[in-house]
Design an enzyme around this catalytic site. Structure first.
Site, PDB file in Angstrom:
ATOM      1  N   GLU A  95      54.125  -7.136  27.787  1.00 16.74           N
ATOM      2  CA  GLU A  95      55.154  -7.431  28.139  1.00 16.74           C
ATOM      3  C   GLU A  95      55.093  -9.281  28.823  1.00 16.74           C
ATOM      4  O   GLU A  95      54.160  -9.195  29.136  1.00 16.74           O
ATOM      5  CB  GLU A  95      55.801  -6.538  29.474  1.00 16.74           C
ATOM      6  N   ILE A  97      55.490 -11.909  30.641  1.00 20.18           N
ATOM      7  CA  ILE A  97      57.127 -11.789  31.874  1.00 20.18           C
ATOM      8  C   ILE A  97      56.729 -13.640  32.392  1.00 20.18           C
ATOM      9  O   ILE A  97      55.632 -14.325  33.176  1.00 20.18           O
ATOM     10  CB  ILE A  97      56.416 -11.256  33.229  1.00 20.18           C
ATOM     11  N   ASP A 196      40.195  -7.930  41.982  1.00 13.91           N
ATOM     12  CA  ASP A 196      40.143  -9.407  41.267  1.00 13.91           C
ATOM     13  C   ASP A 196      41.392 -10.470  41.507  1.00 13.91           C
ATOM     14  O   ASP A 196      41.529 -11.164  41.130  1.00 13.91           O
ATOM     15  CB  ASP A 196      40.243  -9.887  39.726  1.00 13.91           C
TER      16      ASP A 196
HETATM   17  P1  ADP Z   1      42.075 -14.565  31.201  1.00 11.29           P
HETATM   18  O1  ADP Z   1      42.239 -12.805  30.921  1.00 11.29           O
HETATM   19  O2  ADP Z   1      41.631 -15.975  30.083  1.00 11.29           O
HETATM   20  O3  ADP Z   1      41.493 -14.990  32.587  1.00 11.29           O
HETATM   21  P2  ADP Z   1      44.958 -13.911  32.250  1.00 11.29           P
HETATM   22  O4  ADP Z   1      45.227 -12.977  31.702  1.00 11.29           O
HETATM   23  O5  ADP Z   1      44.409 -14.619  33.528  1.00 11.29           O
HETATM   24  O6  ADP Z   1      43.570 -15.339  31.271  1.00 11.29           O
HETATM   25  O7  ADP Z   1      46.023 -14.927  31.802  1.00 11.29           O
HETATM   26  C1  ADP Z   1      46.253 -16.732  31.542  1.00 11.29           C
HETATM   27  C2  ADP Z   1      48.093 -16.830  32.085  1.00 11.29           C
HETATM   28  O8  ADP Z   1      48.907 -16.412  31.342  1.00 11.29           O
HETATM   29  C3  ADP Z   1      47.337 -16.531  33.791  1.00 11.29           C
HETATM   30  O9  ADP Z   1      47.320 -17.516  34.416  1.00 11.29           O
HETATM   31  C4  ADP Z   1      49.268 -16.292  33.910  1.00 11.29           C
HETATM   32  O10 ADP Z   1      50.160 -17.789  33.879  1.00 11.29           O
HETATM   33  C5  ADP Z   1      49.678 -16.593  31.752  1.00 11.29           C
HETATM   34  N1  ADP Z   1      50.151 -14.431  32.167  1.00 11.29           N
HETATM   35  C6  ADP Z   1      48.879 -13.522  32.395  1.00 11.29           C
HETATM   36  N2  ADP Z   1      49.779 -12.592  31.589  1.00 11.29           N
HETATM   37  C7  ADP Z   1      51.277 -12.884  31.208  1.00 11.29           C
HETATM   38  C8  ADP Z   1      52.592 -12.212  31.309  1.00 11.29           C
HETATM   39  N3  ADP Z   1      52.078 -10.653  30.786  1.00 11.29           N
HETATM   40  N4  ADP Z   1      53.307 -13.007  31.287  1.00 11.29           N
HETATM   41  C9  ADP Z   1      53.220 -13.958  31.475  1.00 11.29           C
HETATM   42  N5  ADP Z   1      52.202 -15.023  31.607  1.00 11.29           N
HETATM   43  C10 ADP Z   1      51.309 -14.353  32.004  1.00 11.29           C
END
Ligand code: ADP
Length: 288
Positions: A95, A97, A196
């Site tokens: 999803e 967000i 984390d």
């Molecule tokens: P990585 O695994 O490369 O560290 P992240 O899971 O931290 O990546 O996601 C990268 C960026 O994407 C996050 O800093 C956040 O701002 C954005 N993000 C992560 N998950 C979502 C989501 N479900 N919806 C919108 N933005 C997201």
């Protein structure tokens, strides 16, 4: 960079996810991340070709565990996850967000404390998972001190020594410090933690509700999440007030923070080296 064609085709064929348009999302440390428009609405996609087979599956498992806990935290719903295959990258679709301008930090803290009330009989988890891009062992232990030492600190120390970032004196210092953990750390029940929890791994949605992403879950010491939150800052005093409105912390928490944070510090030693090495040595010398 456009999405790889073979990934788009796979999403469409195997999951009925038709990518109509995409825009890249910044902020991640490991993977390429996108907001994709599909007939199911906007979704969040991250992908990577150079990750272990079960990397995204484990992240998906962690998100599902957090989602099924009894809290009002928002956790993105996972739509699809798979490992790299046949030149196609591994991926995780969830999803999307939208971030809001601000959030209710006090409520966030209170909800994290409720997450920590999800308890198990042993420290660890059924499956190993990952912290950032590094493997995280979750072999079960009945005592926190032995879990922390055997599954958290020692594997990271070994990695740091094997890659010559640290030497055996660090191992000896840990030997001295670990024998004192029993007295230094308060006793707790194994609690579900995010694992984390730095400021890049939460956001607030447009209703100001806290959203947790990118977990490295296991049943551990709740103070691990709180210590982690202090490593790079980004959590307000309201957050800690909210936490303590649900669960009070035992005296001396601030003094314990550097001990818990040896774990993320050593992870940073192994990922980035540099000044994290001297920082880790200082903590080991101070407490051992
Ligand atoms: P990585 O695994 O490369 O560290 P992240 O899971 O931290 O990546 O996601 C990268 C960026 O994407 C996050 O800093 C956040 O701002 C954005 N993000 C992560 N998950 C979502 C989501 N479900 N919806 C919108 N933005 C997201």
């Amino acid at each position: 960079m456009p999405l790889p064609d073979n990934l788009k085709e796979h999403l469409e064929k195997s999951y009925n996810i038709d990518v109509q348009s995409e825009s890249s999302v910044s902020g991640g440390s490991i993977n390429s991340a996108y907001c994709i428009s599909t007939s199911l609405g906007d979704l969040f996609l991250k992908y990577n070709s150079n990750v272990p087979q079960n990397f995204f599956e484990r992240e998906s498992d962690g998100l599902k565990m957090l989602r099924s806990a009894n809290t009002n935290l928002r956790i993105p719903e996972v739509i699809a996850a798979d490992g790299p295959d046949n030149n196609r990258p591994g991926f995780l679709v969830m999803e999307y967000i939208e971030s809001g301008r601000s959030g209710d930090s006090e409520q966030f803290g209170a909800e994290l404390a409720k997450l920590h009330q999800t308890e198990e009989s042993e420290f660890g988890l059924e499956d190993d998972n990952y912290i950032g891009s590094l493997p995280q062992s979750n072999r079960k232990h009945s005592a926190w001190e032995s879990f922390f030492s055997e599954e958290r600190i020692k594997p990271q120390l070994k990695m740091a020594i094997d890659s010559c970032k640290m030497d055996h004196s660090a191992q000896k210092a840990w030997g001295r410090l670990s024998s004192k953990l029993d007295r230094l750390l308060p006793k707790v029940e194994p609690s579900l933690i995010h694992g984390d929890l730095w400021s890049g791994n939460y956001l607030f949605d447009t209703n100001g509700r806290a959203v947790l992403i990118d977990p490295a879950v296991y049943y551990g010491h709740p103070e691990m999440d709180l210590a982690f939150s202090k490593m790079f800052g980004g959590f307000s005093s309201e957050f800690y007030r909210g936490y303590e409105s649900v669960s009070s912390l035992e005296n001396g928490f601030e003094e314990r923070v550097p001990i818990y944070n040896l774990y993320p510090l050593l992870v940073h030693v192994n990922l980035f080296g540099g000044h994290y090495v001297s920082q880790a040595k200082r903590v080991l010398d101070r407490f051992s």
